[in-house]
Design a protein around this motif. Structure first.
Motif, PDB file in Angstrom:
ATOM      1  N   ALA A 111     -35.041  19.859  32.794  1.00  0.00           N
ATOM      2  CA  ALA A 111     -34.520  21.037  32.102  1.00  0.00           C
ATOM      3  C   ALA A 111     -35.693  21.955  31.808  1.00  0.00           C
ATOM      4  O   ALA A 111     -36.810  21.481  31.583  1.00  0.00           O
ATOM      5  N   VAL A 173     -28.601  16.507  27.755  1.00  0.00           N
ATOM      6  CA  VAL A 173     -29.200  17.629  28.483  1.00  0.00           C
ATOM      7  C   VAL A 173     -29.457  17.219  29.935  1.00  0.00           C
ATOM      8  O   VAL A 173     -29.185  17.972  30.872  1.00  0.00           O
ATOM      9  N   ALA A 174     -29.970  15.997  30.095  1.00  0.00           N
ATOM     10  CA  ALA A 174     -30.297  15.507  31.435  1.00  0.00           C
ATOM     11  C   ALA A 174     -29.050  15.377  32.298  1.00  0.00           C
ATOM     12  O   ALA A 174     -29.072  15.675  33.487  1.00  0.00           O
ATOM     13  N   ALA A 175     -27.936  14.961  31.687  1.00  0.00           N
ATOM     14  CA  ALA A 175     -26.707  14.738  32.461  1.00  0.00           C
ATOM     15  C   ALA A 175     -25.974  16.036  32.767  1.00  0.00           C
ATOM     16  O   ALA A 175     -25.322  16.155  33.800  1.00  0.00           O
ATOM     17  N   CYS A 176     -26.087  17.002  31.877  1.00  0.00           N
ATOM     18  CA  CYS A 176     -25.301  18.250  32.010  1.00  0.00           C
ATOM     19  C   CYS A 176     -25.757  19.050  33.219  1.00  0.00           C
ATOM     20  O   CYS A 176     -26.954  19.237  33.431  1.00  0.00           O
ATOM     21  N   LYS A 177     -24.795  19.534  33.989  1.00  0.00           N
ATOM     22  CA  LYS A 177     -25.154  20.339  35.164  1.00  0.00           C
ATOM     23  C   LYS A 177     -25.788  21.656  34.757  1.00  0.00           C
ATOM     24  O   LYS A 177     -26.441  22.316  35.546  1.00  0.00           O
ATOM     25  N   ASN A 178     -25.585  22.066  33.491  1.00  0.00           N
ATOM     26  CA  ASN A 178     -26.151  23.312  32.981  1.00  0.00           C
ATOM     27  C   ASN A 178     -27.361  23.068  32.089  1.00  0.00           C
ATOM     28  O   ASN A 178     -27.845  24.004  31.467  1.00  0.00           O
ATOM     29  N   ALA A 179     -27.821  21.817  32.004  1.00  0.00           N
ATOM     30  CA  ALA A 179     -28.902  21.449  31.077  1.00  0.00           C
ATOM     31  C   ALA A 179     -28.629  22.030  29.690  1.00  0.00           C
ATOM     32  O   ALA A 179     -29.479  22.656  29.068  1.00  0.00           O
ATOM     33  N   PHE A 218     -31.815  26.407  26.765  1.00  0.00           N
ATOM     34  CA  PHE A 218     -30.830  25.463  27.313  1.00  0.00           C
ATOM     35  C   PHE A 218     -29.661  26.245  27.904  1.00  0.00           C
ATOM     36  O   PHE A 218     -29.439  27.403  27.553  1.00  0.00           O
ATOM     37  N   GLY A 219     -28.893  25.601  28.777  1.00  0.00           N
ATOM     38  CA  GLY A 219     -27.717  26.255  29.359  1.00  0.00           C
ATOM     39  C   GLY A 219     -26.532  26.214  28.402  1.00  0.00           C
ATOM     40  O   GLY A 219     -26.652  25.772  27.258  1.00  0.00           O
TER      41      GLY A 219
END
Lengths: 265, 261
Positions: A111, A173-179, A218-219
């Motif tokens: 991220a 955060v690591a898993a989210c496609k948008n961080a 962050f996204g």
């Protein structure tokens, strides 16, 4: 699982990066005679020992308590934060979850807001700054108040406790496609918003913590739910809805100004 | 004013705009499908042409129509801004991706939305634009004998180019002359690839709304267990099944009818 000797031989593809400014790349290592009862971090310790024996730079990774409560370990293993098992941290992951001869790819959390410090260790101080922006309550100094002085319904106490189990590891955060850091931020906000002690700063808190979250780069959330699926503490997506509700209440229906300082990382 | 600006510039504010405009578009779809069911009436397009004429000449609907166009544009622009920001939030991608246990729809809203935007441009270009701004749409004359209720239909060429609609009486016969959007639809829906574009777009609509409708409520923060199942049910059955099926049925039925002619 293990081979005839009761041990495992693995190939590791590990992300090596000297610092945030230098580009990184994958290096391949052999992990031999690994006990299936080792934790994933112990396996890395064994590999590092052999790297040190050859006078090379060992693989850097974050770790601390090694019992799943501190939130320091942070490895993205074979495409999933904290590896293939549900609701555990990397330190709670054992080598019996892999098969002998397998190739394991290990990456850092990726991220913009989590720059790489070295190899697999990333800088998660963005989370600290979000927390500092409002993740606290005001308590008067003086004598320690009696326990259970303020009545709190069991359901509310349980819900707040579930939110409070967040260990700030950053797997969301690591898993989210948008961080996106919304699962983390919302857990911290909801934990306090549910309890009577959190009420005085409730609407100021949600505004300043969201502002800080945005400032960190962050996204945004798309309500996909990858965070919830990967969270080692099984924090639910409902926390994000709670945060949204409080945020819009604060911004659109309440007379509470926020002068969020400390913007930007 | 700057406070409101700050609110809607925040990540949550942008999501609120997406949710509000998205839900408005969802409501529009119900009305649009309801009105267009007139296409299934076997009256040589009389009801449909009268309906199209009403929509373009009734001022309150025209106002709502312009709000609708604005919503489409805002929804698309904010989607673009949010998606770009989200991409920037992870400059270096992972080398390994596992199949995560999340829905296809929620991961591909941008792609599905882009398909829909292209569809809206084609769709409005072919019908709305030609109907309102060109003279390429013909006219029909419907003569109804008020005693026997028999209607005869003929093509009609007006004296002036900007003729829209007229109603007159000739003894017991009512004569209605109106722009003939229906024939334009018959022509478009007799082309196989045109029908295919519509069907594919309605599949995209289904996947877009199965996530989008319920996601909007999540953005508002309305997730109580008492009503969450209700909007999830509506989002799935009404918006992801009935509405896309209803819309897709129109080009398919007209295409099959064109084969029989």
């Amino acid at each position: 699982m293990s081979n005839a000797n009761g041990t495992m031989n693995l190939t590791l593809k590990v992300w090596r990066q000297p610092n945030a400014q230098t580009a990184g790349k994958f290096e391949t290592y052999k992990a031999e005679n690994i006990s299936p009862d080792m934790s994933f971090l112990e396996m890395l310790d064994v590999v590092n020992e052999s790297i040190i024996h050859t006078k090379q730079d060992p693989i850097h990774f974050d770790h601390d308590c090694r019992e799943g409560i501190c939130g320091m370990c942070s490895l993205y293993i074979n495409g999933r934060p904290h590896g293939p098992k549900r609701a555990i941290t990397t330190c709670q992951l054992h080598m019996r979850s892999f098969t002998d001869g397998e190739t394991i790819t290990i990456e850092p959390w990726r991220a913009k807001a989590f720059p790489v410090i070295k190899d697999l260790a990333v800088d998660r101080s963005a989370f600290d700054r979000i927390q500092q922006a409002g993740g606290y309550i005001s308590v008067n100094t003086g004598g320690v108040p009696d326990a259970n002085e303020i009545p709190i319904p069991k359901v509310i106490a349980d819900e707040a406790f579930n939110s409070a189990t967040c260990i700030q590891c950053g797997a969301c955060v690591a898993a989210c496609k948008n961080a996106s850091a919304m699962l983390f931020t919302s857990a911290k906000i909801t934990q306090l918003a549910l309890l009577p002690q959190g009420q005085p700063e409730r609407y100021r808190r949600v505004q300043s913590m969201v502002a800080q979250m945005d400032a960190e780069g962050f996204g945004s959330c798309t309500n996909t739910g990858a965070c919830e699926a990967e969270c080692p503490k099984e924090i639910t997506l409902t926390n994000i809805a709670h945060m949204n509700f409080d945020f819009f209440s604060a911004k659109l229906f309440r007379e509470e100004e926020v002068h969020a300082e400390n913007h930007g990382g | 004013m700057s406070e409101l600006k700050q609110t809607f510039n925040s990540s949550l504010g942008k999501k609120l705009i997406m949710a509000l405009t998205g839900l408005f578009l969802c409501v529009f779809l119900i009305v649009h499908l309801g009105g267009n069911l007139l296409l299934f009436k076997h009256d040589n397009g009389y009801s449909f042409n009268m309906y199209a004429n009403f929509l373009t000449h009734f001022p309150p609907i025209e106002v709502i129509a312009y709000i609708l166009y604005l919503c489409i544009i805002v929804h698309a622009i904010y989607a673009y801004i949010l998606t770009t920001n989200n991409r920037h939030a992870r400059p270096v991608d992972y080398a390994v991706h596992t199949k995560s246990p999340v829905s296809f729809s929620s991961k591909n809203m941008g792609l599905l939305g882009s398909i829909l935007l292209v569809f809206i441009v084609i769709h409005m270009g072919d019908f709305w634009y030609k109907y309102k701004f060109t003279h390429s749409v013909g006219y029909k004359e419907y003569r109804t004998n008020l005693l026997t209720n028999q209607t005869t239909v003929t093509d009609f060429t007006p004296q002036t180019a900007d003729f829209e609609h007229s109603q007159s009486f000739d003894g017991d016969t009512e004569i209605i002359r109106v722009k003939d959007l229906h024939s334009r639809i018959v022509a478009s829906f007799s082309i196989w690839w045109y029908v295919l574009i519509y069907v594919i777009s309605m599949v995209a609509l289904s996947f877009h709304l199965v996530h989008g409708f319920q996601s909007a409520f999540h953005t508002f923060g309305w997730v109580h267990r008492k009503y969450k199942p209700i909007y999830e049910f509506i989002g799935t059955w009404l918006f992801a099944v009935i509405i896309p099926l209803g819309f897709a049925a129109m080009p398919i039925v007209y295409f099959i009818q064109s084969l029989n002619k």
